[in-house]
Design an enzyme around this catalytic site. Sequence first.
Site: not given
Ligand SMILES: [Zn+2]
Length: 459
Positions: A181, A395
């Site tokens: 990420e 997120e």
């Molecule tokens: Zn994650």
Amino acid sequence: MNFKEIFLVLAISVAITITNAEYVSYDQYKVYKIVPSSDTEVQILLDVQKSNQYLFWSDIVAKNSDVRIMVAPAKQVEFEKYFESVNIPMRVVIEDVQKLINEQLQRPATRSAKYEWNYYLSLNEIYAWIDQVVEEHADVATAVTIGNSVEGRPIRGIKIDFKKQVNPIIGMIEGGIHAREWISPATVTYIINEFLTSSDPEVRFMAENIVWHIFPVVNPDGYAYTFSDNRMWRKNRSRFNHTSCAIYGLSDDISNGIDLNRNFGYVWMSIGASDIPCAETFAGHVEFSEPESRAIANYVNTIKNEGRMMYYFAFHSYSQMVLVPYSHVAGANVLEAPNYADMFEIAVRGMDKLKAKHGTEYEVGTSAEILYPVSGSSFDWVKGVAEIPIVYLFELRDVGEFGFLLPPARIIPNNQEIMAGLIEMEKVTRGLGYYDIVSGGERAVASFVLFVLALVAAM
Ligand SMILES: [Zn+2]
């Protein structure tokens, strides 16, 4: 060759690939989008996921959720045929994964001496950047190492303390617990830079009145591995549970590693985590089995005694969501988290300001409500065990157009809107009475008043 021999040859070739440390190619890999609309369709997808033949970008499958599945070129025909046969619609959303990886690895032809968030930094570059920043702001910034990873890399960050107050308000920020990420460390380093250099009075207020402990990459082994070996790596690099994943058609290195965000000791391994080493959400054989998760927990327990620890933010991607603890509860049970209603309101108001910046929409709720139920995550532990009041998991961008492979040109807008959101969240938290920040002058007046009152009382 019989089956056993073929298997051996395959296993050896996989092993060679790993020891050669070649960068895994995702040439012509496609990403498909499927939204299961019934319990039957969910079950079909879960069975496909269990077969481990394809790489699910979404950890868990739920009804009406947006499931993204990455499929190797050799398996695409079979994959498409299967979903046609069971009558579940699918759509290709990424035609060639490697093309996006190459774009993400690109560096601008001319780079300025100072990092400008127009490309993604490797782990060594982030650590060099930390050294540079600490040197330039030695009066307020200190380099901190909270422990070492499985492979012995230091977990490094920065403490920012402008006022050196006794009993300060404290916040901690975690990035890069999931290796692939990449936008997460790129956001967290940006926040450090804003806190140290922005001239915006609101940023200055938030930076200078709170002591910040900020760690861009808490999974350094995994992050380094996404640059050296496999861009899609998620977990840490523990080899403790090493088993062959060949029966799943996966390379054996998949079994190395534990999902650090399932390894924390709060309702550990109860839901949304796996006990299979080949799974992306493998929680480890016991809670806190990993040095990285232990280092984070120990550090939280240390700094919360140094003042009033108010905030913990964890940054992930992707989905554009603010997750409020606890990740395993939904419906009326969300109220199990003390001050859930406040955390929800703070996040919603923050995300209004975030949207005002570039129009980006974030959803707010518990993971079980808006994503899927999860257990053993760092931020749930910080809330449930360390009992820190204002705790979130972000997120970041996007909602799956590029997923983990967000183009470098989108780093800056993502970071700008996050700053706008955080500033509002701090303001709302203060407005709700969680703490007061008094200026130096006000503090002098306050202590004078107390002094007079004490005199009067003594008379
Ligand atoms: Zn994650």
